[in-house]
Structure formats: structure tokens, C-alpha cells
Write a protein that holds these residues in place. Structure first.
Motif, PDB file in Angstrom:
ATOM      1  N   LYS A 225       0.847  -1.306   0.016  1.00 47.25           N
ATOM      2  CA  LYS A 225      -0.008   0.036   0.047  1.00 47.25           C
ATOM      3  C   LYS A 225       0.899   1.149   0.047  1.00 47.25           C
ATOM      4  CE  LYS A 225      -3.934  -1.969   2.243  1.00 47.25           C
ATOM      5  NZ  LYS A 225      -4.955  -2.037   3.436  1.00 47.25           N
ATOM      6  N   ILE A 226       0.381   2.234  -0.446  1.00 47.07           N
ATOM      7  CA  ILE A 226       0.920   3.478  -0.525  1.00 47.07           C
ATOM      8  C   ILE A 226      -0.029   4.708  -0.113  1.00 47.07           C
ATOM      9  CG2 ILE A 226       2.329   3.021  -2.431  1.00 47.07           C
ATOM     10  CD1 ILE A 226       0.693   4.959  -4.148  1.00 47.07           C
ATOM     11  N   LYS A 227       0.242   5.810   0.319  1.00 51.54           N
ATOM     12  CA  LYS A 227      -0.406   6.937   0.611  1.00 51.54           C
ATOM     13  C   LYS A 227      -0.620   8.031  -0.520  1.00 51.54           C
ATOM     14  CE  LYS A 227      -0.152   6.424   5.627  1.00 51.54           C
ATOM     15  NZ  LYS A 227       0.091   6.969   6.985  1.00 51.54           N
ATOM     16  N   ILE A 228      -1.591   8.546  -0.823  1.00 52.72           N
ATOM     17  CA  ILE A 228      -1.598   9.560  -1.671  1.00 52.72           C
ATOM     18  C   ILE A 228      -2.197  10.837  -1.119  1.00 52.72           C
ATOM     19  CG2 ILE A 228      -2.584  10.398  -3.842  1.00 52.72           C
ATOM     20  CD1 ILE A 228      -2.565   7.486  -4.796  1.00 52.72           C
ATOM     21  N   LYS A 229      -1.417  11.957  -1.221  1.00 51.40           N
ATOM     22  CA  LYS A 229      -1.644  13.225  -0.861  1.00 51.40           C
ATOM     23  C   LYS A 229      -1.969  14.220  -1.935  1.00 51.40           C
ATOM     24  CE  LYS A 229       1.180  16.163   1.008  1.00 51.40           C
ATOM     25  NZ  LYS A 229       2.208  16.841   2.084  1.00 51.40           N
ATOM     26  N   ILE A 230      -3.002  14.880  -2.107  1.00 46.49           N
ATOM     27  CA  ILE A 230      -3.380  15.739  -3.254  1.00 46.49           C
ATOM     28  C   ILE A 230      -3.291  17.321  -2.980  1.00 46.49           C
ATOM     29  CG2 ILE A 230      -5.013  16.458  -4.960  1.00 46.49           C
ATOM     30  CD1 ILE A 230      -6.156  13.857  -5.027  1.00 46.49           C
ATOM     31  N   ILE A 231      -2.756  17.970  -3.698  1.00 50.02           N
ATOM     32  CA  ILE A 231      -2.361  19.509  -3.571  1.00 50.02           C
ATOM     33  C   ILE A 231      -2.909  20.160  -4.842  1.00 50.02           C
ATOM     34  CG2 ILE A 231      -0.134  19.206  -2.124  1.00 50.02           C
ATOM     35  CD1 ILE A 231       1.517  19.829  -4.517  1.00 50.02           C
ATOM     36  N   GLY A 232      -2.949  21.475  -4.782  1.00 48.92           N
ATOM     37  CA  GLY A 232      -3.614  22.150  -6.030  1.00 48.92           C
ATOM     38  C   GLY A 232      -3.099  23.571  -5.760  1.00 48.92           C
ATOM     39  N   GLU A 233      -3.496  24.348  -6.611  1.00 53.64           N
ATOM     40  CA  GLU A 233      -2.998  25.903  -6.692  1.00 53.64           C
ATOM     41  C   GLU A 233      -4.185  26.723  -7.232  1.00 53.64           C
ATOM     42  OE1 GLU A 233       0.047  28.452  -8.501  1.00 53.64           O
ATOM     43  OE2 GLU A 233       1.079  27.316  -7.189  1.00 53.64           O
ATOM     44  N   GLY A 234      -4.602  27.682  -6.416  1.00 56.28           N
ATOM     45  CA  GLY A 234      -5.738  28.505  -6.874  1.00 56.28           C
ATOM     46  C   GLY A 234      -5.097  30.022  -7.429  1.00 56.28           C
ATOM     47  N   LYS A 235      -5.852  30.793  -7.601  1.00 57.23           N
ATOM     48  CA  LYS A 235      -5.279  32.147  -8.057  1.00 57.23           C
ATOM     49  C   LYS A 235      -4.507  32.955  -6.939  1.00 57.23           C
ATOM     50  CE  LYS A 235      -8.721  33.349 -11.458  1.00 57.23           C
ATOM     51  NZ  LYS A 235      -9.612  34.158 -12.099  1.00 57.23           N
ATOM     52  N   ASN A 236      -3.573  33.685  -7.227  1.00 54.06           N
ATOM     53  CA  ASN A 236      -2.688  34.366  -6.167  1.00 54.06           C
ATOM     54  C   ASN A 236      -1.996  33.371  -5.479  1.00 54.06           C
ATOM     55  OD1 ASN A 236      -3.797  36.974  -7.242  1.00 54.06           O
ATOM     56  ND2 ASN A 236      -5.602  36.654  -5.967  1.00 54.06           N
ATOM     57  N   GLN A 237      -1.747  32.233  -5.855  1.00 52.65           N
ATOM     58  CA  GLN A 237      -0.706  31.027  -5.294  1.00 52.65           C
ATOM     59  C   GLN A 237      -1.444  30.580  -4.271  1.00 52.65           C
ATOM     60  OE1 GLN A 237       0.979  34.222  -6.497  1.00 52.65           O
ATOM     61  NE2 GLN A 237       0.920  33.155  -8.349  1.00 52.65           N
ATOM     62  N   GLN A 238      -2.932  30.751  -4.089  1.00 51.17           N
ATOM     63  CA  GLN A 238      -3.616  30.055  -2.982  1.00 51.17           C
ATOM     64  C   GLN A 238      -3.382  28.597  -2.981  1.00 51.17           C
ATOM     65  OE1 GLN A 238      -7.810  30.457  -2.942  1.00 51.17           O
ATOM     66  NE2 GLN A 238      -8.325  29.388  -1.122  1.00 51.17           N
ATOM     67  N   ALA A 239      -2.717  28.053  -1.909  1.00 49.11           N
ATOM     68  CA  ALA A 239      -2.370  26.394  -1.775  1.00 49.11           C
ATOM     69  C   ALA A 239      -3.730  25.610  -1.472  1.00 49.11           C
ATOM     70  CB  ALA A 239      -1.164  26.337  -1.004  1.00 49.11           C
ATOM     71  N   TYR A 240      -3.776  24.438  -1.886  1.00 44.53           N
ATOM     72  CA  TYR A 240      -4.676  23.638  -1.297  1.00 44.53           C
ATOM     73  C   TYR A 240      -4.130  22.446  -1.221  1.00 44.53           C
ATOM     74  CZ  TYR A 240      -8.210  26.613  -4.230  1.00 44.53           C
ATOM     75  OH  TYR A 240      -8.736  27.793  -4.768  1.00 44.53           O
ATOM     76  N   THR A 241      -4.493  21.603   0.033  1.00 47.89           N
ATOM     77  CA  THR A 241      -3.799  20.402   0.464  1.00 47.89           C
ATOM     78  C   THR A 241      -4.948  19.678   0.994  1.00 47.89           C
ATOM     79  OG1 THR A 241      -1.768  21.417   0.737  1.00 47.89           O
ATOM     80  CG2 THR A 241      -2.104  19.365   1.788  1.00 47.89           C
ATOM     81  N   LEU A 242      -5.173  18.175   0.572  1.00 45.76           N
ATOM     82  CA  LEU A 242      -6.111  17.383   1.073  1.00 45.76           C
ATOM     83  C   LEU A 242      -5.170  16.246   1.797  1.00 45.76           C
ATOM     84  CD1 LEU A 242      -8.657  16.835  -2.082  1.00 45.76           C
ATOM     85  CD2 LEU A 242      -8.723  18.345  -0.111  1.00 45.76           C
ATOM     86  N   SER A 243      -5.753  15.894   2.674  1.00 44.17           N
ATOM     87  CA  SER A 243      -4.968  14.892   3.677  1.00 44.17           C
ATOM     88  C   SER A 243      -4.642  13.298   2.822  1.00 44.17           C
ATOM     89  CB  SER A 243      -5.654  14.642   4.888  1.00 44.17           C
ATOM     90  OG  SER A 243      -6.092  15.787   5.874  1.00 44.17           O
ATOM     91  N   ALA A 244      -3.695  12.898   3.270  1.00 31.59           N
ATOM     92  CA  ALA A 244      -3.296  11.514   2.448  1.00 31.59           C
ATOM     93  C   ALA A 244      -4.180  10.574   2.871  1.00 31.59           C
ATOM     94  CB  ALA A 244      -2.096  11.340   2.970  1.00 31.59           C
ATOM     95  N   LYS A 245      -4.394   9.641   1.881  1.00 35.28           N
ATOM     96  CA  LYS A 245      -5.142   8.341   1.989  1.00 35.28           C
ATOM     97  C   LYS A 245      -4.720   7.294   1.735  1.00 35.28           C
ATOM     98  CE  LYS A 245      -9.640  11.061   2.020  1.00 35.28           C
ATOM     99  NZ  LYS A 245     -10.870  11.307   1.067  1.00 35.28           N
ATOM    100  N   GLU A 246      -4.591   6.081   2.177  1.00 32.63           N
ATOM    101  CA  GLU A 246      -4.010   4.782   1.876  1.00 32.63           C
ATOM    102  C   GLU A 246      -4.778   3.931   0.793  1.00 32.63           C
ATOM    103  OE1 GLU A 246      -1.474   2.339   4.831  1.00 32.63           O
ATOM    104  OE2 GLU A 246      -3.455   1.577   4.857  1.00 32.63           O
ATOM    105  N   VAL A 247      -3.949   3.435  -0.272  1.00 34.23           N
ATOM    106  CA  VAL A 247      -4.293   2.518  -1.424  1.00 34.23           C
ATOM    107  C   VAL A 247      -3.714   1.462  -1.594  1.00 34.23           C
ATOM    108  CG1 VAL A 247      -3.711   3.851  -3.144  1.00 34.23           C
ATOM    109  CG2 VAL A 247      -5.861   2.414  -3.489  1.00 34.23           C
ATOM    110  N   GLN A 248      -4.118   0.150  -2.007  1.00 30.91           N
ATOM    111  CA  GLN A 248      -3.254  -0.774  -2.294  1.00 30.91           C
ATOM    112  C   GLN A 248      -3.145  -0.895  -4.006  1.00 30.91           C
ATOM    113  OE1 GLN A 248      -4.496  -4.609  -1.071  1.00 30.91           O
ATOM    114  NE2 GLN A 248      -3.027  -5.861  -2.347  1.00 30.91           N
ATOM    115  N   ILE A 249      -1.843  -0.745  -4.330  1.00 31.75           N
ATOM    116  CA  ILE A 249      -1.444  -0.662  -5.995  1.00 31.75           C
ATOM    117  C   ILE A 249      -0.390  -2.017  -6.182  1.00 31.75           C
ATOM    118  CG2 ILE A 249      -2.060   1.469  -6.120  1.00 31.75           C
ATOM    119  CD1 ILE A 249       0.702   2.392  -6.382  1.00 31.75           C
ATOM    120  N   ASP A 250      -0.129  -2.159  -7.271  1.00 32.59           N
ATOM    121  CA  ASP A 250       0.957  -2.973  -7.802  1.00 32.59           C
ATOM    122  C   ASP A 250       2.346  -2.281  -7.512  1.00 32.59           C
ATOM    123  OD1 ASP A 250      -0.862  -5.149  -8.704  1.00 32.59           O
ATOM    124  OD2 ASP A 250      -1.127  -4.054 -10.532  1.00 32.59           O
ATOM    125  N   ASN A 251       3.361  -3.234  -7.258  1.00 31.65           N
ATOM    126  CA  ASN A 251       4.707  -2.826  -7.084  1.00 31.65           C
ATOM    127  C   ASN A 251       5.287  -2.779  -8.490  1.00 31.65           C
ATOM    128  OD1 ASN A 251       4.924  -2.548  -4.267  1.00 31.65           O
ATOM    129  ND2 ASN A 251       4.994  -4.907  -4.259  1.00 31.65           N
TER     130      ASN A 251
END
Length: 251
Positions: A225-251
Motif C-alpha cells: 500500500k501507498i498513501k496519496i496526498k493531493i495538492i493544488g493551486e488557486g489564483k494568487n498562489q492560494q494553496a490547496y492540500t487534501l490529507s493523505a489516504k491509503e490505497v493498495q497498488i501493484d509494485n
């Protein structure tokens, strides 16, 4: 990079429009029993792998196809009606597709060097990781489903999920609008599904991104399993961050 028309899904609008216009068979009987977000698995028998982990067997799978298309979409939102004698508690959930619509689906970007633009988002709300390997299918990729809003006009829009860096088993990815009009002011909501490649493929991309760095980040899975954290950017360099969540994927 192949351009495709961005299919917007205003979630509440879709749900409310179908709920209001659904035909009623009787005083207490609706034309559908449930609505699901699902992966379409076309493997001899067409099945719907719902994001909640249930598997549904449609009696009319052709209803899942987009008009004029010969193949099934990868991901759909569908309203289903249980077959006679079938309930939510049944082991085999046989259903009829009452109404269906395809979801905007792409892969996690494995060629970030081809992306030339990063147009600000209007908002980044939530995401869900769909772990297909904990259900029935080992050959179906996991999906990262993201709810967001963006600035849009009448031009073609493309949204990508791009690897940024990794630390241990946590992968940071950025949701960004890569094709569109940077001067657009109208905002609307969208829902997109991104398939997640293997750990080795992600590390190949990270190595390419950080090839000029002194230290290249490496993603390592823990128990598959790995954890994935998503970020993004709005106008005027506004930062978006969503807490990491876990998922199972292939190696």
C-alpha cells in the motif's frame, strides 16, 4: 498529449435532476433503488465494481455505453434497479441499469514534461481512493476520484493529476488544469477519476522529474500500500492540500 473534451459532472445537479424526473411505478416504488460510482469491468461478463466495494451484475449492460460507442466507458455513475427477488443483502446483486453516464477518466500523468500550463483551480474539495484489489479484481487499476471546481469557458479543458514527490510510502500529486483559458472567470464543479499505475512506473516518472536534483525521491510501498496526498493551486498562489489516504497498488 491526446486532447479530450472535459466531461463535467456537477454532482448535486445530476442527482437532483434524475431524482426529480424519475418515473414512479407506484405510490411507494421508485424507478431505481440506488445510484453508484463504479468501474466497468468487461471480462466475458460485464460487471460494475462500485466504489463502496460491492459488485453488481447488470442484465442490460449495453445501457452503460455512450450513444454511438461500441466499447464500455471505464467509469460510470449509474442508477440501478434490483432484479426481482434481489436486495442489497443478496450475495449476487443482479440489477437493471436505469440510467448511466460516463465519468471523466484519465491516468495519473506519466509524462509531466509534456505539460506546459498550470491554470489555477477555483477549488479542491475532496477525493476518494478506490482499492479494487480488496474486492474481486487484481487486474483492474485502483482509482483516485477527485471533486474540484475550476474556471471554464467554451474552450476544451483538460485536468491532470501529476506526480510531484515522494517520501517513504507517501506520494504527493498535484491536480492541475493543463488545458483551458487562464482568463476564464465562470466557475463550475467537476468530478474526475484517475487510474493509478504501479509503484515502479511512478518511480520512473519521479526519476525523470528530479533528474537534475542531487537526491531523487523514491516511493516505497508498505504491505503493498501507498498513501496519496493531493495538492493544488488557486489564483494568487492560494494553496490547496487534501490529507493523505491509503490505497493498495501493484509494485
Amino acid at each position: 498529449m491526446k486532447q479530450m473534451k472535459f466531461l463535467l459532472v456537477a454532482l448535486m445537479a445530476v442527482v437532483m435532476s434524475v431524482s426529480v424526473t424519475s418515473c414512479m411505478k407506484g405510490e411507494n416504488e421508485s424507478s431505481y433503488d440506488l445510484g453508484i460510482y463504479a468501474t466497468v469491468v468487461d471480462n466475458m461478463t460485464v460487471t460494475l465494481l462500485s466504489d463502496d466495494g460491492n459488485v453488481y451484475y447488470p442484465e442490460n449492460p449495453a445501457a452503460l455505453k455512450v450513444s454511438g460507442e461500441t466499447s464500455y466507458p471505464k467509469r460510470v455513475f449509474a442508477y440501478l434497479k434490483y432484479a426481482e427477488g434481489v436486495t442489497a443483502a443478496s450475495e449476487k446483486k443482479i440489477v437493471t441499469v436505469v440510467q448511466s453516464g460516463s465519468l471523466y477518466t484519465r491516468s495519473l500523468c506519466t509524462q509531466p514534461d509534456t505539460i506546459k500550463n498550470d491554470i489555477p483551480l477555483a477549488g479542491l474539495s475532496e477525493f476518494v481512493l478506490v482499492d479494487t484489489k480488496q474486492v474481486l479484481y487484481t487486474n483492474v487499476p485502483a482509482y483516485c476520484n477527485v471533486l474540484f471546481s475550476l474556471y471554464i469557458d467554451d474552450s476544451t479543458v483538460i485536468v491532470d493529476l501529476v506526480p510531484v514527490t515522494a517520501s517513504g510510502n507517501e506520494l504527493t500529486v498535484k491536480l492541475q488544469q493543463t488545458i483551458g483559458n487562464k482568463d476564464a472567470s465562470y466557475t463550475t464543479s467537476g468530478y474526475a477519476s484517475f487510474s493509478i499505475p504501479s509503484v515502479s512506473e511512478i518511480n520512473r516518472v519521479l526519476a525523470e522529474i528530479h533528474k537534475d536534483s542531487e537526491e531523487v525521491p523514491v516511493l516505497t510501498s508498505v504491505g503493498g500500500k501507498i498513501k496519496i496526498k493531493i495538492i493544488g493551486e488557486g489564483k494568487n498562489q492560494q494553496a490547496y492540500t487534501l490529507s493523505a489516504k491509503e490505497v493498495q497498488i501493484d509494485n
